[in-house]
Design a protein around this motif. Structure first.
Motif, PDB file in Angstrom:
ATOM      1  N   LYS A 160       0.812  -1.087  -0.005  1.00 54.14           N
ATOM      2  CA  LYS A 160       0.150  -0.125   0.122  1.00 54.14           C
ATOM      3  C   LYS A 160       0.802   1.290   0.112  1.00 54.14           C
ATOM      4  N   THR A 218       1.323  16.309   3.312  1.00 52.99           N
ATOM      5  CA  THR A 218       0.221  15.904   3.735  1.00 52.99           C
ATOM      6  C   THR A 218       0.567  15.581   5.274  1.00 52.99           C
ATOM      7  N   LEU A 252      -1.280  13.662   8.545  1.00 53.12           N
ATOM      8  CA  LEU A 252      -2.565  12.803   9.046  1.00 53.12           C
ATOM      9  C   LEU A 252      -2.504  12.680  10.294  1.00 53.12           C
ATOM     10  N   ASP A 293      -6.802   9.445  10.706  1.00 60.08           N
ATOM     11  CA  ASP A 293      -6.558   9.576   9.026  1.00 60.08           C
ATOM     12  C   ASP A 293      -5.783   8.399   8.818  1.00 60.08           C
ATOM     13  N   LYS A 320      -7.618   5.227   8.611  1.00 61.46           N
ATOM     14  CA  LYS A 320      -8.613   5.301   7.621  1.00 61.46           C
ATOM     15  C   LYS A 320      -7.758   5.127   6.141  1.00 61.46           C
ATOM     16  N   PHE A 321      -6.772   5.893   5.970  1.00 60.76           N
ATOM     17  CA  PHE A 321      -5.790   5.642   4.842  1.00 60.76           C
ATOM     18  C   PHE A 321      -5.269   4.337   4.831  1.00 60.76           C
TER      19      PHE A 321
END
Ligand code: AMP
Ligand code: ZN
Length: 668
Positions: free
Chosen positions: A592, A654, A656, A660, A663-664
């Protein structure tokens, strides 16, 4: 099977086994099976963070860092207890109670008074919700994350029980055995011991890192269950219910119906309390009927329906014949009082620890003094003072030794440290032998077949001078030793060979670097991955690692600055010991985050920093130490520095939050 169901079933089964093991002392599966199940659950939870539950048995290991403990009001005030010190006091209390109720035959519950830190734990919908210290009785500190790691505290109440919303009150204690073990670990790394189990237990609740709390053998003993249920009519019933709900409620409590039986209970435990595995400082007597309890109510400070009877502390006085000094593995000097044998709390006492030079000076303890000894929470009794009336006329203050009693080297004492040390690392016999013993010990290399006697024998016969020499031993060398049969010699050599598989963190612990205990060794191993990187680390670099302070850092620097140590380490490497961490620990589970680099910074609620980093690695991401234009994401917890934040915003990276990030991770 559906993953969610699988996770739930594992959790349920682990909770049950946990209860059998810790609350009932009756395990139904082996430790190994338990660990396997736990591992299975851990893997599933890591793959499926969407099913995260802070009451999962995997959360027992802790890892949540609490910087400030929030103050929380108690739903019902926690009162003190009235104290009594004699039977007369107790009789008077009984009369008072009977008179104000107008009743002559009352039932009482007798309980032990556990000596630890009081705690109130709230359950909602059968789940542990919140744990709060007693504080001032009206409000206390919320220490939920730490209490969650205590194995005798159920995280989830069994489903088939009626009670779902309730409060339990109890005492967090540290049993003697666990306390002694913690102290031995401290002494091993050259630290000063904890004073007593009670303070250590209450101090543990306020530690910031719950992973450290998880490693302490704390227990929670429950003495009260507060529910609105009208079915509970007596205190004794509520104790039984608490037991059914999965709490540890000591079995010593008795329901009695007259005051003579109360006195029997007191007398029995006044003697037998020394056989209990934990500290008690008295007995608590409570009116059994909750209806009568309500009738009686409270004074400004305490319930009228209960009274504590305090045991007398046992103390003896005896002659201090001589002060001698012991040298430990790390060179730490411990003064020991050699006493004229005396009876104390059922045992004969001949020695007492004097801890350090300050202690001797503070109490002005001298040879030929008559001293008072007390048995507190420790197995070794302590000297609490001197009977000055009996001090001989020619008495002189104790002059602490200046040289090592074993090798005569001049002792050193560092600024701010309590202990004196012998700095003769390589020439002081108890240090060399102690280091070898530590290296082979169970928590380090765990070498089968060699106990402390054998290692001393090997050392005395000049077969080994350092732990590296172990790896050159042969069966032929061992056989001529006293009482050494072929079989035991084979055993030893096999044990040494097998120790080459012991993981890096334990090898690192085994090296015996002062202040590097088990936990620190683990942190260092995870951070530096191999011994070369650790040896090359600078002081500035070391203090940036989680939990590594200046004292530990300078001890590590000192260790690797010593050419002899480097030589030994090189030899260990050649023999094939694990001087790097096995890569299997960071198995990749997805790609990922492939090609993405992360900076993890700040304090998080559900994960520790290291756990987040592991999640990133396992999903093929890269962790970097500092923010640059190449950084893709910042996972920001609380307390992330403002400078960092500013830089991140400037570079357009970004940011997080913990949520977050999860979730990501789940949604990609
Ligand atoms: P004290 O600290 O003297 O005010 O005594 C009250 C405290 O004793 C309570 O807050 C509890 O933490 C502790 N305690 C220990 N064992 C018991 C017990 N069996 N019943 C009630 N309180 C207990
Ligand atoms: Zn010495």
């Amino acid at each position: 099977m559906d993953v969610k169901v699988q996770i739930e079933e594992l959790r349920k089964s682990l909770n049950e086994h946990n209860y059998n093991y810790y609350a009932l002392d009756a395990a139904t599966i082996s430790d190994k099976e338990f660990d396997l199940k736990l591992k299975e659950l851990q893997i599933l939870e890591e793959k499926h963070p969407e099913y995260f539950d802070q009451n999962s048995p995997t959360q027992r290991v802790g890892g949540v860092v609490t910087k400030n403990f929030a103050t929380t009001a108690h739903e019902k005030r926690i009162y003190s207890l009235d104290n009594s010190y004699s039977k007369e006091d107790v009789l008077e209390w009984q009369k008072r109670v009977q008179k104000s109720l107008g009743i002559d035959d009352l039932e009482f519950v007798c309980e032990l008074k556990y000596d630890g830190a009081s705690i109130s734990i709230i359950y909602e919908d059968g789940k542990l919700k919140r744990a709060v210290t007693r504080g001032d009785g009206y409000k206390g500190d919320e220490v939920t994350n730490n209490v969650r790691t205590i194995k005798t505290v159920p995280l989830q109440i069994p489903e088939n029980t009626a009670a779902k919303n309730f409060e339990v009150r109890g005492e967090i204690i540290l049993p003697f055995a666990g306390f002694e073990k913690m102290n031995n670990d401290l002494i091993e790394i050259g630290e000063t011991r904890y004073a007593n189990p009670r303070n250590t237990a209450s101090g543990s609740l306020k530690l910031q890192d719950s992973a450290v709390v998880a490693q302490r053998p704390l227990e929670c003993l429950i003495y009260s269950l507060v529910t609105d249920s009208s079915e509970i009519k007596t205190h004794f019933e509520s104790l039984n219910l608490a037991r059914k709900l999965g709490f540890k409620v000591p079995a010593e409590s008795r329901l009695v119906n007259n005051i003579e039986a109360v006195f029997e209970f007191i007398e029995y435990w006044n003697i037998h309390r020394h056989d209990l595995p934990y500290e008690t400082d008295g007995v608590v007597i409570k009116v059994n009927s909750t209806y009568y309890q309500e009738e009686l109510g409270f004074t400004a400070k305490s319930p009228r329906w209960a009274i504590a009877y305090k045991f007398e502390t046992e103390r003896a006085s005896t002659l201090l014949k001589e002060i001698t000094y012991q040298v430990g593995r790390t060179g730490a000097i411990t003064p020991v009082a050699n006493l004229e044998a005396v009876q104390l709390a059922g045992t004969v006492v001949r020695r007492a620890s004097l801890h350090n030079a300050d202690q001797i000076e503070r109490l002005d303890i001298r040879e030929n003094d008559t001293v008072f000894v007390e048995k507190g929470g420790e197995i070794i009794p302590k000297i609490i003072g001197v009977d000055l009336a009996l001090r001989p006329e020619n008495s002189e203050p104790t002059i602490y030794i200046t040289n090592c009693p074993e090798c005569q080297t001049l002792l050193v004492r560092k600024e701010g440290e309590a202990q004196h040390y012998c700095p003769n690392f390589y020439g002081c016999p108890p240090q060399v032998a102690g280091r070898i013993q530590h290296f082979i010990s169970r928590k380090a290399m765990d070498i089968d077949g060699i106990g402390s006697e054998t290692s001393t024998l090997l050392y005395q016969n000049h077969l080994i001078e350092s732990y590296a020499d172990l790896y050159e031993l042969t069966v032929e060398q061992l056989l001529p030793l006293e009482r050494m049969a072929q079989k035991s010699a084979d055993n030893i050599i096999n044990g040494i060979e097998n120790s080459k598989k012991v993981p890096f963190e334990r090898v690192l612990f085994g090296l015996g670097i002062r202040y590097v205990g088990e936990t620190v060794a683990k942190k260092l191993a995870n951070h530096y991955k191999n011994s070369d990187a650790l040896a090359a680390a600078s002081f500035e670099d070391l203090v940036l690692v989680d939990e590594i302070g200046e004292r530990i850092a300078s001890s590590i620097i000192q260790f690797f600055a010593n050419a002899e140590n480097i030589k030994i380490l090189e030899r260990l490497k050649v023999y094939g010991l694990q001087l790097q961490i096995e890569e299997s620990g960071s198995k990749i589970i997805s790609d990922k985050f492939l090609g993405k680099s992360f900076v993890v910074s700040g304090v998080f609620t559900n994960f520790s920093r290291d756990e987040l980093k592991l999640l990133i690695e396992r999903n093929s991401g890269k962790n970097v130490g500092s923010i640059s234009s190449k950084t893709d994401f910042i996972v920001a917890g609380e307390n992330m520095g403002p400078a960092k934040l500013e830089k991140a915003v400037k570079l357009g990276i970004t940011i997080l939050s913990e949520e977050d990030f999860m979730k990501f991770l789940n949604e990609g």
